[in-house]
Write an enzyme that holds these catalytic residues in place. Sequence first.
Site, short mmCIF file in Angstrom:
data_model
loop_
_atom_site.label_atom_id
_atom_site.label_comp_id
_atom_site.label_asym_id
_atom_site.label_seq_id
_atom_site.Cartn_x
_atom_site.Cartn_y
_atom_site.Cartn_z
N ARG A 1 0.56 -1.18 -0.16
CA ARG A 1 -0.60 -0.24 0.01
C ARG A 1 0.44 1.46 -0.24
NH1 ARG A 1 -3.26 -2.55 -1.44
NH2 ARG A 1 -5.45 -2.85 -0.84
N GLU B 1 -3.71 7.91 -4.89
CA GLU B 1 -4.41 6.79 -6.40
C GLU B 1 -5.39 7.33 -6.77
OE1 GLU B 1 -4.57 2.55 -6.11
OE2 GLU B 1 -2.23 2.73 -5.04
N HIS C 1 -1.45 0.57 -10.12
CA HIS C 1 -2.23 -0.41 -8.98
C HIS C 1 -2.54 -1.16 -9.59
CE1 HIS C 1 -4.08 -1.22 -4.40
NE2 HIS C 1 -3.73 -2.12 -5.71
N1 LIG Z 1 -0.39 -4.21 -5.40
C1 LIG Z 1 -1.81 -4.54 -5.46
O1 LIG Z 1 -2.59 -4.54 -6.43
C2 LIG Z 1 -2.05 -5.66 -4.07
C3 LIG Z 1 -1.44 -5.22 -2.96
N2 LIG Z 1 -1.85 -6.04 -2.09
C4 LIG Z 1 -1.56 -5.47 -1.23
O2 LIG Z 1 -0.48 -6.75 -0.49
C5 LIG Z 1 -0.68 -6.54 1.16
C6 LIG Z 1 -0.37 -7.94 1.40
O3 LIG Z 1 -1.04 -9.25 0.48
P1 LIG Z 1 -0.44 -11.09 1.12
O4 LIG Z 1 0.77 -10.72 1.33
O5 LIG Z 1 -2.11 -11.38 0.23
O6 LIG Z 1 -0.88 -10.06 2.86
P2 LIG Z 1 -0.67 -11.18 4.36
O7 LIG Z 1 -1.23 -11.06 5.04
O8 LIG Z 1 -0.29 -12.88 3.73
O9 LIG Z 1 0.77 -10.29 4.65
C7 LIG Z 1 1.06 -9.44 4.53
C8 LIG Z 1 2.44 -9.83 5.57
O10 LIG Z 1 2.58 -8.58 6.08
C9 LIG Z 1 3.04 -8.90 7.54
N3 LIG Z 1 3.30 -8.06 8.52
C10 LIG Z 1 1.94 -7.34 8.80
N4 LIG Z 1 2.27 -6.12 9.26
C11 LIG Z 1 3.52 -5.91 9.59
C12 LIG Z 1 4.68 -5.71 10.62
N5 LIG Z 1 4.01 -4.31 11.55
N6 LIG Z 1 6.39 -5.51 10.35
C13 LIG Z 1 6.63 -6.38 9.90
N7 LIG Z 1 5.67 -7.37 9.22
C14 LIG Z 1 4.11 -6.93 8.87
C15 LIG Z 1 2.97 -10.27 8.36
O11 LIG Z 1 4.10 -10.17 8.79
P3 LIG Z 1 3.16 -11.50 9.86
O12 LIG Z 1 3.55 -12.85 8.88
O13 LIG Z 1 4.37 -12.00 10.77
O14 LIG Z 1 1.75 -11.50 10.83
C16 LIG Z 1 3.16 -10.37 7.09
O15 LIG Z 1 3.91 -11.61 7.22
C17 LIG Z 1 -2.13 -6.90 1.21
O16 LIG Z 1 -2.32 -6.27 2.20
C18 LIG Z 1 -2.55 -5.44 0.07
O17 LIG Z 1 -2.71 -4.55 1.12
C19 LIG Z 1 -2.85 -7.21 -1.71
C20 LIG Z 1 -3.38 -7.41 -3.09
C21 LIG Z 1 -2.74 -6.87 -4.86
O1 LIG Z 2 -4.57 -3.79 -4.21
C1 LIG Z 2 -5.34 -4.80 -4.18
C2 LIG Z 2 -5.90 -6.08 -3.20
O2 LIG Z 2 -6.64 -6.52 -3.51
O3 LIG Z 2 -5.55 -5.22 -2.17
#
Ligand SMILES: NC(=O)C1=CN([C@@H]2O[C@H](COP(=O)(O)OP(=O)(O)OC[C@H]3O[C@@H](n4cnc5c(N)ncnc54)[C@H](OP(=O)(O)O)[C@@H]3O)[C@@H](O)[C@H]2O)C=CC1
Ligand SMILES: O=CC(=O)O
Length: 326
Positions: A238, A267, A286
């Site tokens: 994000r 955005e 995005h």
């Molecule tokens: N560009 C785009 O189009 C897209 C963007 N996204 C973004 O990607 C993000 C991640 O998606 P996804 O991988 O499915 O989500 P997940 O929930 O599977 O992964 C999130 C990761 O972030 C880590 N995390 C959260 N908070 C912290 C912190 N404060 N410090 C360190 N690590 C942290 C978590 O750690 P832990 O494992 O230890 O809990 C986890 O490993 C979504 O929330 C969304 O905002 C998603 C889809 C599309």
């Molecule tokens: O940014 C896209 C999402 O699925 O989150």
Amino acid sequence: MNKPSIVLYKKLPADLHQRLEEHFAITEFDGITDKNRAEVFDALQNAEGLLGSGGKIDKELFDHAPRLRAVSTISVGYDNFDVAELTRREIPMMHTPTALTDTVADTVMALVLSTARRVVNVAERVKAGEWNENIGEDWFGIDVHHKTMGIVGMGRIGLALAQRAHFGFDMPILYNARSQHKEAEEKFGARKCELDELLKESDFVCILLPMTEQTFHLIGKEELAKMKSSAILVSAGRGPVIDEPALIEALKAGTIYGAGMDVFETEPLPKDSALLTLPNVVALPHIGSATHETRYDMAACAVDNLIAALKGDVKQFCVNPEVLKK
Ligand SMILES: NC(=O)C1=CN([C@@H]2O[C@H](COP(=O)(O)OP(=O)(O)OC[C@H]3O[C@@H](n4cnc5c(N)ncnc54)[C@H](OP(=O)(O)O)[C@@H]3O)[C@@H](O)[C@H]2O)C=CC1
Ligand SMILES: O=CC(=O)O
């Protein structure tokens, strides 16, 4: 028996719309914006379900939805929702993880490659008629294979990126997350480390974090200064996780080599953003999950989620499962 009413605020493929219509009476909007909020509020008076993506979904909106029983977003991220307020009202909210994981990881890899190899910049020069003799060093980029990949946020997408980096590009992998991720370590040789070490050691720093109070501006001036001057930052979680003015300064000063970005603090990216003028930036609108197949799968998942939730049968993808136990 009357079908439950729902508000749909995203256009769906025809077959999915029809599936939804079999279960619900639909009032449809093209997004929820400042312009149509009042109209949406009216429609919400009777709505038991809400389905769509984007927009600001807040307490004021829920105050206009006294019969709301379930919310389903066509996205993984849900930072635009007041989830605490939904939980307080004991309303389950579902999202669409897994459907898009591989596609987003592909997009991140595309940003890594296009930024390192300057694909966009060089292709634009070819189109501009600048390829008139054998190319010189001003057309060169930097290697990706065997370089160190740093992944901040080793969740679903982080893991899929680690798989690509390890098997596709022989890259050693560092990661930072709150918890240990054994699968990434065992399958892809990833090593967990502090953010500081990751920033100092990585050639590519890929940020895949959700937007939360803890992650807001996690990467700012101090963090960028720790990166190698040859390193590339990729931002696909994000926008507000990165302090954008600090990034722009770092890119202008050559503190880092470049940035590949799919998400931004604002955005659509404002037309006067300095990011648009920097040759070492690849800026995407995005598009992380934006393929025909994946967007369809996400919408299908969200439709199934809402149907299940309004039947009181939520089995997966609930972001506030504590409301289900009550
Ligand atoms: N560009 C785009 O189009 C897209 C963007 N996204 C973004 O990607 C993000 C991640 O998606 P996804 O991988 O499915 O989500 P997940 O929930 O599977 O992964 C999130 C990761 O972030 C880590 N995390 C959260 N908070 C912290 C912190 N404060 N410090 C360190 N690590 C942290 C978590 O750690 P832990 O494992 O230890 O809990 C986890 O490993 C979504 O929330 C969304 O905002 C998603 C889809 C599309
Ligand atoms: O940014 C896209 C999402 O699925 O989150």
